[in-house]
Design an enzyme around this catalytic site. Structure first.
Site, PDB file in Angstrom:
ATOM      1  N   HIS A 118      -3.825  -5.823   2.161  1.00 36.74           N
ATOM      2  CA  HIS A 118      -3.434  -5.499   3.318  1.00 36.74           C
ATOM      3  C   HIS A 118      -4.316  -7.097   3.650  1.00 36.74           C
ATOM      4  CE1 HIS A 118      -2.508  -1.013   3.562  1.00 36.74           C
ATOM      5  NE2 HIS A 118      -3.536  -1.033   3.155  1.00 36.74           N
ATOM      6  N   CYS A 166       1.002  -0.996   0.012  1.00 40.80           N
ATOM      7  CA  CYS A 166       0.168  -0.205  -0.145  1.00 40.80           C
ATOM      8  C   CYS A 166       0.505   1.504   0.019  1.00 40.80           C
ATOM      9  CB  CYS A 166      -0.436  -0.316   1.259  1.00 40.80           C
ATOM     10  SG  CYS A 166      -2.474   1.336   1.326  1.00 40.80           S
TER      11      CYS A 166
END
Lengths: 242, 459
Positions: free
Chosen positions: A194, A94
């Site tokens: 994630h 991310c």
């Protein structure tokens, strides 16, 4: 055998349970009798990547980004670049993934220079791309199917020479448009996933570990583990996101 | 306005009636429809009601139950959104259920817990006389985003009620930063240095860097998480002196703590808090300050803290199994780690079940379970008789426990709540259940049918 893992910026890049990736790598090595040495490198510490086999960078909040970039620009970018060219295994998630690109342009046109380690950039969008998602890694990245959770408003575009990590099967991926997810360059694996990404995708985790072991020892094998708990979670989400 | 309001009230009451006939809660839905007719209904109803509002990440419900009891002790009949419906819709429903058809309120006091993100919409209409902000931690990142966004949401809420007295947790650097940029009078509460055992500062702090200048904080002491004696070495932003605080902890056990609290009048009183753990001492201090501002005599508050009944699923005991079952709601890493710490402090064998859901009200992103300190269970390994996981994401939870050191062969996956209740009933030792919010509601429904207790909407 032993792998030395560097956890970069755990003090700021630690959103969304990304620490789970470290826990996962460590356990999967230890269960096979391989030593795992994890060193954290918080902001302000020296990077000194010599001797490390694997680097992990997680995602963070916008709030600490300035602090982080100041620190990165103090020579760490060059050090990282050298390590990447030398074949170090690097997993970036991310915010950490975006940081490997050349810049981030906010929705209102403000540009923030990143490391430029990979030929990619990110543009802020209005719509947040959020939810469970699924992608298929390219063969060169191990070919496994990955399930995770994405949560980003940045839309990442890869340069023409840069391979994605995989093809989106369900969800948004890099930008919600071109069907690509993440980036893969040498032994660098960048992803929006994630979840954390590694525990639920043991095949992908082992691909990273094996890549690092082979680089270090020339040849290496990983004894298969009983992954029924991991695969149960993996398969359940796989069936849910279609 | 009046006609619209009356129509909305009628609709609200009718919808609630239908919900209850269908054996549903109907805690938020009626208000949602009523607001479509009259968006300012809450403001209309709340104008002559004196309210205390509680917002912040953790501790809202427990604080509300403490204040409600204090009001009862002081003879103030109050309404409260006990069911946990804490958005504008749920709070509006609660008010509409407590007024006549012409819109006249039957109660003159209200204790309202309010979702952080909803505080902007709610406070503007509710105009509470006192607001408590408990703390700000990472929570449901898929919904709230970064912690600094939560702080800004709450600030917007407070700006809508400039006459309210605002009680801020001085030990939370994020919460304390709210004092700037608001016209309100601020009352500071906290836990004094040395009052509770110090903790090592956590590597996974939710606020490691100064919210004003982004320099890393220094700490004189940490009570838990990022709470404690913070100080920015660069800009000088630091813990504010308290007006009301826990001065010392006399004793603590599984059922509660006894502490000395200094009130805003400067007097120190011995207080028994009827719920365990440090974070309930924070709640008690916040409540103590807020009640003083709302005009409740201190001795009434002291009594209330010692006898109040906790909210649903918050260390709630059920007569299930040979040694009883305790339900401890977990919602985010900070709260969950505190519950695990509490378990570590217990003695003797126990069984544990963790129920993980990923509905909207739980947060759809369950990554947070990896930030919660389940590794503590390793220290309790010898005492854990059996372990079970439940809820929609039971398999993710089973995997988390495996990586925290549990033997996966010994972790049972029990997603059916009837069966999980059977499992609890069959245990010889105390059972602790750690459910997320909607898992708690579902499981509790089954447990209550089995061994008694109120449904969540019955209070």
């Amino acid at each position: 055998m032993e792998l030395k893992i560097c956890h970069m910026y755990p003090d700021v890049l630690n959103l969304y349970g990304d620490t789970g990736n470290i826990i996962c790598m460590k356990k999967r090595l230890q269960w096979r009798g391989i030593d795992a040495l994890v060193e954290t490198k918080p902001i302000g510490s020296k990077l000194e990547l010599a001797g490390f086999d694997l680097v992990f960078i997680g995602g963070g909040q916008d709030f600490e980004q300035e602090v982080l970039l100041d620190d990165l620009h103090r020579g760490k970018t060059d050090e990282l670049r050298a390590a990447v060219e030398d074949g170090i295994v690097l997993l970036a998630v991310c915010g950490g993934y975006q940081m490997l690109g050349s810049y981030y342009e906010t929705y209102d046109g403000k540009r923030c220079d990143f490391t430029g380690l990979l030929d990619l950039y990110t543009v802020g969008g209005v719509k947040r791309m959020i939810g469970n998602y699924k992608f298929q890694c390219t063969d060169s990245a191990g070919g496994s199917t990955i399930v995770g959770f994405e949560n980003h408003s940045g839309r990442t575009m890869l340069g023409s020479g840069l391979e994605p990590l995989g093809k989106v099967l369900a969800g948004y991926g890099n930008n919600g448009e071109d069907g690509m997810e993440g980036a893969h360059y040498r032994n660098v694996f960048g992803t929006y996933s994630h979840g954390p990404v590694l525990p639920k995708n043991p095949e992908f985790c082992d691909h990273l570990l094996l890549t690092a072991l082979k680089r270090k020892y020339g040849s290496a094998e990983l004894v298969p583990l009983d992954d029924s708990a991991e695969l149960a979670a993996h398969d359940e989400m796989c069936a849910r996101v279609i | 306005m009046k006609i619209k309001a009356i129509l909305a009230i009628l609709l609200c009451k009718a919808l609630r009636l239908v919900s209850r006939i269908l054996r549903r809660g109907g805690t938020a839905m009626p208000g949602r429809w009523a607001l479509k007719i009259c968006p300012e209904l809450l403001g209309y109803l709340a104008k002559d009601v004196r309210s205390v509002a509680i917002t912040g990440t953790n501790g809202k419900t427990s604080s509300a139950r403490m204040i409600e009891e204090a009001y009862k002790q002081a003879g103030r009949d109050c309404l409260a959104n006990r069911s946990g419906a804490n958005l504008l819709s749920g709070i509006t429903t609660e008010f509409a259920m407590n007024c006549t058809l012409s819109g006249k309120m039957k109660k003159h006091y209200a204790v309202i817990e309010c979702d952080e993100a909803a505080s902007g919409a709610v406070f503007r209409q509710l105009k509470p006389e006192v607001i408590i902000v408990t703390n700000v931690f990472r929570d449901q990142l898929d919904r709230y985003g970064e912690v600094t966004h939560t702080v800004e949401n709450i600030r917007k809420g407070i700006l809508g009620a400039p006459d309210a007295v605002v009680c801020l947790n001085a030990d939370c650097s994020l919460t304390a930063s709210l004092a700037e940029g608001i016209p309100n009078r601020v009352v500071w509460y906290g836990i004094e240095p040395g009052a509770v055992p110090e903790q090592e500062s956590s590597a996974l702090s939710d606020a490691a860097f100064c919210i004003k200048c982004k320099t890393r904080y220094e700490y004189d002491y940490v009570t838990y998480g990022h709470l404690g004696g913070f100080r920015c070495p660069n800009c000088g932003y630091s813990r504010h002196q308290t007006d009301c605080a826990v001065e010392s902890l006399i004793e603590s056990d599984l059922l509660g703590s006894t502490a000395v609290i200094r009130g805003i009048d400067g007097a120190e009183r011995r207080v028994r808090v009827n719920l365990p753990a440090v974070y309930n001492l924070y709640n008690a201090a916040g409540v103590y300050a807020a009640c003083a501002e709302a005009g409740i005599p201190a001795e009434k508050v002291v009594t209330a803290l010692s006898i109040f009944k906790c909210g649903f699923g918050r260390y709630e005991h059920f007569d299930l199994g040979k040694a009883g079952t305790t339900m401890m709601l977990v919602k985010n890493p900070a709260g969950c780690s505190r519950v695990l710490e509490f378990l570590e402090g217990t003695e003797g064998p126990f069984s544990i079940a963790v129920c993980l859901n990923d509905r909207d009200a739980d947060g759809t992103d369950i990554s947070w379970i990896w930030d919660a300190d389940f590794e503590r269970l390793e220290n309790m390994k010898d005492r854990i008789v059996s372990a079970a996981v439940g809820g929609i994401r039971a398999r993710d939870m089973a995997m988390r426990l495996k990586y925290a050191g549990a033997d996966p062969e010994r972790t049972q996956v029990i997603q059916d709540y009837e069966k999980l209740t059977d499992w609890c009933a069959a245990q010889e030792c105390p059972v602790y259940i750690l459910p997320t919010y909607t898992a708690m509601l579902d499981l509790r429904h089954v447990v209550v049918k089995r061994c008694g207790g109120a449904e969540f909407w019955e209070g």
